[in-house]
Design an enzyme around this catalytic site. Structure first.
Site, PDB file in Angstrom:
ATOM      1  N   HIS A   1      -6.417  -2.343  -2.019  1.00  0.00           N
ATOM      2  CA  HIS A   1      -6.200  -3.301  -3.099  1.00  0.00           C
ATOM      3  C   HIS A   1      -7.364  -4.286  -3.130  1.00  0.00           C
ATOM      4  CE1 HIS A   1      -4.550  -6.684  -5.389  1.00  0.00           C
ATOM      5  NE2 HIS A   1      -4.996  -7.434  -4.409  1.00  0.00           N
TER       6      HIS A   1
ATOM      7  N   LYS B   1      -4.152  -0.574   2.300  1.00  0.00           N
ATOM      8  CA  LYS B   1      -2.738  -0.266   2.144  1.00  0.00           C
ATOM      9  C   LYS B   1      -2.268   0.665   3.272  1.00  0.00           C
ATOM     10  CE  LYS B   1      -2.966  -0.857  -2.897  1.00  0.00           C
ATOM     11  NZ  LYS B   1      -2.898  -0.168  -4.213  1.00  0.00           N
TER      12      LYS B   1
ATOM     13  N   PHE C   1       6.938   1.976 -11.920  1.00  0.00           N
ATOM     14  CA  PHE C   1       6.554   2.336 -10.546  1.00  0.00           C
ATOM     15  C   PHE C   1       6.676   1.164  -9.568  1.00  0.00           C
ATOM     16  CE2 PHE C   1       2.687   1.303 -12.980  1.00  0.00           C
ATOM     17  CZ  PHE C   1       2.147   0.275 -12.218  1.00  0.00           C
TER      18      PHE C   1
ATOM     19  N   ARG D   1     -12.123   4.622  -3.451  1.00  0.00           N
ATOM     20  CA  ARG D   1     -11.062   5.518  -3.958  1.00  0.00           C
ATOM     21  C   ARG D   1     -11.638   6.869  -4.387  1.00  0.00           C
ATOM     22  NH1 ARG D   1      -8.186   0.785  -7.509  1.00  0.00           N
ATOM     23  NH2 ARG D   1      -6.771  -0.051  -5.922  1.00  0.00           N
TER      24      ARG D   1
ATOM     25  N   ASN E   1      -3.509   5.000  -3.233  1.00  0.00           N
ATOM     26  CA  ASN E   1      -4.939   4.744  -3.489  1.00  0.00           C
ATOM     27  C   ASN E   1      -5.610   3.824  -2.465  1.00  0.00           C
ATOM     28  OD1 ASN E   1      -3.815   2.392  -4.434  1.00  0.00           O
ATOM     29  ND2 ASN E   1      -4.654   2.523  -6.501  1.00  0.00           N
TER      30      ASN E   1
ATOM     31  N   ARG F   1     -14.314  -4.862  -6.768  1.00  0.00           N
ATOM     32  CA  ARG F   1     -13.582  -3.877  -7.580  1.00  0.00           C
ATOM     33  C   ARG F   1     -14.445  -2.639  -7.842  1.00  0.00           C
ATOM     34  NH1 ARG F   1      -8.137  -4.544  -9.271  1.00  0.00           N
ATOM     35  NH2 ARG F   1      -8.686  -3.932 -11.388  1.00  0.00           N
TER      36      ARG F   1
ATOM     37  N   GLU G   1      -3.572 -14.801  -4.320  1.00  0.00           N
ATOM     38  CA  GLU G   1      -3.299 -13.817  -3.265  1.00  0.00           C
ATOM     39  C   GLU G   1      -3.745 -14.318  -1.885  1.00  0.00           C
ATOM     40  OE1 GLU G   1      -5.157 -10.275  -4.863  1.00  0.00           O
ATOM     41  OE2 GLU G   1      -3.687 -10.155  -6.487  1.00  0.00           O
TER      42      GLU G   1
ATOM     43  N   TYR H   1       2.918  -8.327  -5.944  1.00  0.00           N
ATOM     44  CA  TYR H   1       2.795  -7.505  -7.154  1.00  0.00           C
ATOM     45  C   TYR H   1       3.689  -8.013  -8.294  1.00  0.00           C
ATOM     46  CZ  TYR H   1      -0.150  -3.905  -5.011  1.00  0.00           C
ATOM     47  OH  TYR H   1      -1.195  -3.209  -4.441  1.00  0.00           O
TER      48      TYR H   1
ATOM     49  N   THR I   1      -8.498   2.374 -10.631  1.00  0.00           N
ATOM     50  CA  THR I   1      -7.132   2.415 -10.097  1.00  0.00           C
ATOM     51  C   THR I   1      -6.665   3.838  -9.800  1.00  0.00           C
ATOM     52  OG1 THR I   1      -6.632   0.453 -11.417  1.00  0.00           O
ATOM     53  CG2 THR I   1      -4.752   1.686 -10.560  1.00  0.00           C
TER      54      THR I   1
END
Ligand code: GTP
Ligand code: MG
Length: 148
Positions: free
Chosen positions: A115, A9, A57, A102, A112, A85, A126, A49, A91
């Protein structure tokens, strides 16, 4: 073999963590099938998203993703969606274990840094959204050294 969509990100890019992220996926034995640095249009971020559209948010999240370039990637390998993940961590970075990306590099859920697709189905959607041009074709030489 399974594929996942991984995205560094804008905060991860700005903070100089591109190499750190790539290093961890590469060292695990996964291999890269596509990669690009790009600015993100608002409509594209909204589409990515879409499942979170009703969240309070959502607007801030879309703005964040469009605020600087992202690094869009496809990684491939056995169980790469779920293991990816785990490599990324929870998250909310305050709940991410040390040793995860993270857990090691960020603090706020809204910053964070990375993704990762949450299921094989999401990954397919995606990857199609971010790489309509398709992926690089090659035969990784590490294959017999990573898989029995
Ligand atoms: P991604 O891999 O980015 O999809 O994260 P995730 O699957 O761990 O979480 P989720 O899909 O539920 O949320 C997507 C992203 O929205 C998160 O990574 C955060 O950047 C952001 N987000 C999620 N929950 C919150 C929240 O409560 N507040 C804020 N500000 N951002 C949130
Ligand atoms: Mg998600």
């Amino acid at each position: 073999l399974e594929q996942t969509y991984i995205m560094i990100k804008p905060d991860g890019v700005q903070r100089g963590l591109i190499g750190e992220v790539i290093k961890r996926f590469e060292a695990k034995g996964y291999y890269l099938r596509a990669l690009k640095l790009q600015n993100v249009e608002q409509a594209h971020a909204e589409e990515h998203y879409i499942d979170l559209k009703s969240k309070p948010f959502y607007g801030g999240l879309v703005k964040y993703i469009c605020s600087a370039p992202v690094v869009a990637m496809v990684w491939e390998g056995k169980s790469v969606v779920s293991t990816g993940r785990k490599i990324i961590g929870a998250t909310n970075p305050l709940a991410s274990e040390p040793g995860t990306i993270r857990g090691d590099f960020c603090i706020d859920v809204g910053r964070n840094i990375i993704h990762g697709s949450d299921s094989v189905e999401s990954a397919k959607r995606e990857i199609g959204l971010w790489f309509p041009e398709g992926l690089a074709e090659y035969k990784p030489h590490i294959f017999p050294w990573v898989y029995e």
